[in-house]
Write an enzyme that holds these catalytic residues in place. Structure first.
Site, mmCIF file in Angstrom:
data_model
loop_
_atom_site.group_PDB
_atom_site.id
_atom_site.type_symbol
_atom_site.label_atom_id
_atom_site.label_comp_id
_atom_site.label_asym_id
_atom_site.label_seq_id
_atom_site.Cartn_x
_atom_site.Cartn_y
_atom_site.Cartn_z
ATOM 1 N N THR A 29 29.910 39.389 35.884
ATOM 2 C CA THR A 29 29.444 38.271 35.059
ATOM 3 C C THR A 29 28.188 37.653 35.674
ATOM 4 O O THR A 29 28.176 37.313 36.852
ATOM 5 C CB THR A 29 30.576 37.237 34.936
ATOM 6 O OG1 THR A 29 31.594 37.817 34.109
ATOM 7 C CG2 THR A 29 30.111 35.933 34.314
ATOM 8 N N GLN A 101 32.553 45.938 28.409
ATOM 9 C CA GLN A 101 33.852 45.342 28.726
ATOM 10 C C GLN A 101 34.207 44.266 27.709
ATOM 11 O O GLN A 101 33.484 43.269 27.554
ATOM 12 C CB GLN A 101 33.864 44.746 30.132
ATOM 13 C CG GLN A 101 35.309 44.530 30.591
ATOM 14 C CD GLN A 101 35.455 43.654 31.812
ATOM 15 O OE1 GLN A 101 34.758 42.655 31.943
ATOM 16 N NE2 GLN A 101 36.381 43.995 32.686
ATOM 17 N N HIS A 182 39.389 44.502 28.985
ATOM 18 C CA HIS A 182 39.559 43.660 30.186
ATOM 19 C C HIS A 182 40.960 43.049 30.151
ATOM 20 O O HIS A 182 41.208 42.077 29.444
ATOM 21 C CB HIS A 182 38.494 42.565 30.176
ATOM 22 C CG HIS A 182 38.367 41.807 31.472
ATOM 23 N ND1 HIS A 182 39.286 41.890 32.493
ATOM 24 C CD2 HIS A 182 37.410 40.939 31.908
ATOM 25 C CE1 HIS A 182 38.899 41.106 33.496
ATOM 26 N NE2 HIS A 182 37.763 40.521 33.165
ATOM 27 N N ASN A 185 42.314 39.965 35.972
ATOM 28 C CA ASN A 185 41.700 38.724 36.468
ATOM 29 C C ASN A 185 42.126 37.437 35.770
ATOM 30 O O ASN A 185 41.370 36.470 35.716
ATOM 31 C CB ASN A 185 40.173 38.853 36.449
ATOM 32 C CG ASN A 185 39.707 39.946 37.392
ATOM 33 O OD1 ASN A 185 40.494 40.416 38.216
ATOM 34 N ND2 ASN A 185 38.454 40.352 37.277
ATOM 35 N N TYR A 187 42.742 36.710 32.616
ATOM 36 C CA TYR A 187 42.296 36.387 31.250
ATOM 37 C C TYR A 187 43.406 36.706 30.246
ATOM 38 O O TYR A 187 44.523 37.029 30.639
ATOM 39 C CB TYR A 187 40.973 37.098 30.971
ATOM 40 C CG TYR A 187 39.884 36.595 31.908
ATOM 41 C CD1 TYR A 187 39.451 35.273 31.841
ATOM 42 C CD2 TYR A 187 39.361 37.405 32.907
ATOM 43 C CE1 TYR A 187 38.493 34.787 32.733
ATOM 44 C CE2 TYR A 187 38.402 36.919 33.801
ATOM 45 C CZ TYR A 187 37.974 35.614 33.706
ATOM 46 O OH TYR A 187 37.043 35.118 34.587
ATOM 47 N N ARG A 234 41.036 47.834 32.329
ATOM 48 C CA ARG A 234 41.010 47.299 33.693
ATOM 49 C C ARG A 234 42.228 46.417 33.938
ATOM 50 O O ARG A 234 42.517 45.518 33.138
ATOM 51 C CB ARG A 234 39.742 46.483 33.925
ATOM 52 C CG ARG A 234 39.491 46.182 35.406
ATOM 53 C CD ARG A 234 38.221 45.398 35.625
ATOM 54 N NE ARG A 234 37.654 45.676 36.941
ATOM 55 C CZ ARG A 234 36.940 44.810 37.648
ATOM 56 N NH1 ARG A 234 36.678 43.616 37.183
ATOM 57 N NH2 ARG A 234 36.466 45.142 38.824
ATOM 58 N N ASN A 242 41.980 33.184 38.779
ATOM 59 C CA ASN A 242 42.284 32.366 37.603
ATOM 60 C C ASN A 242 43.769 32.046 37.476
ATOM 61 O O ASN A 242 44.315 31.999 36.381
ATOM 62 C CB ASN A 242 41.750 33.039 36.331
ATOM 63 C CG ASN A 242 40.242 33.097 36.356
ATOM 64 O OD1 ASN A 242 39.581 32.097 36.651
ATOM 65 N ND2 ASN A 242 39.675 34.254 36.068
ATOM 66 N N GLY A 329 31.264 46.538 42.789
ATOM 67 C CA GLY A 329 30.801 45.378 42.044
ATOM 68 C C GLY A 329 29.630 44.722 42.727
ATOM 69 O O GLY A 329 28.476 45.117 42.543
ATOM 70 N N ARG A 330 29.916 43.724 43.588
ATOM 71 C CA ARG A 330 28.824 42.954 44.189
ATOM 72 C C ARG A 330 27.751 43.786 44.882
ATOM 73 O O ARG A 330 26.575 43.417 44.803
ATOM 74 C CB ARG A 330 29.400 41.868 45.098
ATOM 75 C CG ARG A 330 29.958 40.716 44.259
ATOM 76 C CD ARG A 330 30.720 39.736 45.090
ATOM 77 N NE ARG A 330 31.840 40.404 45.731
ATOM 78 C CZ ARG A 330 32.625 39.833 46.620
ATOM 79 N NH1 ARG A 330 32.400 38.587 46.988
ATOM 80 N NH2 ARG A 330 33.634 40.496 47.140
HETATM 81 C C1 8OZ Z 1 33.202 35.759 37.860
HETATM 82 C C2 8OZ Z 1 32.770 34.660 37.143
HETATM 83 C C3 8OZ Z 1 33.083 34.553 35.820
HETATM 84 C C4 8OZ Z 1 33.830 35.529 35.199
HETATM 85 C C5 8OZ Z 1 36.187 38.371 35.931
HETATM 86 C C6 8OZ Z 1 34.789 38.073 34.006
HETATM 87 O O1 8OZ Z 1 36.607 37.927 37.004
HETATM 88 C C7 8OZ Z 1 35.069 37.697 35.247
HETATM 89 C C8 8OZ Z 1 34.270 36.639 35.914
HETATM 90 C C9 8OZ Z 1 33.952 36.739 37.252
HETATM 91 O O2 8OZ Z 1 36.688 39.360 35.411
#
Ligand code: 8OZ
Length: 373
Positions: A29, A101, A182, A185, A187, A234, A242, A329-330
């Site tokens: 993101t 995604q 997705h 994480n 969501y 994923r 979160n 990723g990073r």
């Molecule tokens: C970092 C900041 C905002 C969203 C994820 C889509 O963790 C994210 C995300 C990561 O999957």
């Protein structure tokens, strides 16, 4: 099919798509899509990284209700879908492949981002102890998420259809090679899977089968829409991201991957440990090899993608142990030529955290490649 001498740099087929190597750019993101519309700068950013075997786009909202952060892209309005076309065309011209995604944040949102300032939606009316990123006058501001309302069962088919519509927009119109669902994480889909966020008493809560039902309905609809060989998923079995929590994730995710085996998916993408954090969590043990075996034993033939905290040595090790793809990723933020750096064993540039979320070209498209030094 992994073979004994497979290296990170060998080509591999995923679904019906030929990838130049096994190195994947994980979804990241970056909050640079004002009004949720992708920009020319985003096309440049992805194209710079097109030497990855596969690029996975940043999380992209399937609806306004699925939006949880300022300036993240969408795939539900015509100008958003149009905005992605130059991205996919440019990546393809550079020889790359890119999946989109598909994202619905569920409770990880804020009323200011929702249609008509409404409450965010979730399996249950349980607040996520987490922050979202709102951008105020160009300044990223971490803000508490708003209290969600529980979705009514009659609303769920609509969300399932919205995933399928976004998948069609991605593949049939915007030019993506496929989509990644997705379900990680913390969501919406992960919220349904995990008992910490799912207190429902209907067919979508309680037992493992019930908590997995919604994500499997989404997988069914998305694979029907664009074909299973163009669909990945994923998962993050134990991440605390979160406020995600399940007291007993192993049987939950073993069940889920066994059910996923029946779909002819392109890949299954697993975040091992805490997303962007430690790969091992002492209070949340998990057997990832067991998870892959459960998938394979049930007949799952998709590529197995491993993510989180990898370096070259660890990436080579996980491929040797049976992973087909490795996602970074990073490291891709600061190293557009990460594949070449891995090949040469070169050092990585350090990313500038202050430009991860929001802003312009600085910290986005201006990282040096080896050749330019
Ligand atoms: C970092 C900041 C905002 C969203 C994820 C889509 O963790 C994210 C995300 C990561 O999957």
């Amino acid at each position: 099919m992994p073979h004994l001498t497979a290296t990170l740099f060998d080509p591999v087929h995923v679904g019906s798509i030929a990838l130049a190597n096994r190195i994947v750019m994980a979804p990241l993101t970056r909050n640079r899509a004002p009004g949720a519309v992708p920009t020319a700068l985003m096309a440049e950013y992805y194209t710079q990284r097109a030497s990855a075997g596969l690029l996975i786009s940043e999380a992209t909202a399937i609806s306004q209700q699925g939006q949880g952060y300022s300036d993240v892209p969408g795939l539900y309005a015509e100008e958003q879908v149009e905005g992605w076309k130059p991205v996919t065309h440019s990546v393809h011209a550079a020889g790359g492949k890119i999946f989109c995604q598909l994202w619905h944040v569920g409770r990880v949102s804020h009323t200011s981002l929702q249609p008509h300032g409404a409450q965010p939606v979730a399996p249950s009316a349980v607040v996520a102890k987490t922050k979202t990123v709102l951008i105020n006058d160009g300044v990223p501001t971490f803000t508490d998420t708003s209290e969600p309302r529980a979705l009514q069962a009659y609303e769920l088919p609509d969300i399932v259809h919205t995933y399928a519509a976004a998948a069609r927009n991605a593949v049939q119109t915007a030019g993506f090679d496929g989509v990644e669902i997705h379900a990680a994480n913390g969501y919406l889909l992960d919220q349904f899977l995990k008992a910490g966020s799912n207190q429902r008493r209907d067919d979508f809560g309680g037992s493992i089968e019930n908590r997995a039902r919604f994500v499997l309905e989404v997988v069914r609809a998305v694979t029907d829409a664009v074909g299973a060989p163009r669909v990945g998923i994923r998962l993050s079995p134990v991440t605390p991201s979160n406020d995600a929590f399940d007291p007993d994730p192993q049987p939950l995710f073993d069940y889920l991957v066994r059910e996923l085996a029946a779909f002819n998916l392109a890949y299954v993408h697993i975040v091992e440990g805490a997303t962007g954090g430690p790969r091992e969590l002492p209070d949340r043990p998990f057997d990832y090899t067991g998870l892959r075996r459960a998938y394979r034993a049930a007949g799952g033939k998709g590529a197995w993608m491993v993510n989180n905290g990898l370096d070259k040595a660890l990436a080579e090790q996980v491929v040797k142990e049976g992973a087909d793809l490795v996602a970074f990723g990073r490291p891709f933020i600061a190293n557009p030529d990460l594949v070449e750096r891995l090949r040469r064993g070169s050092a990585f540039n350090e990313g500038d955290r202050s430009t991860y979320y929001g802003g312009g070209a600085k910290g986005y498209t201006d990282y040096p490649t080896l050749g330019k030094r």
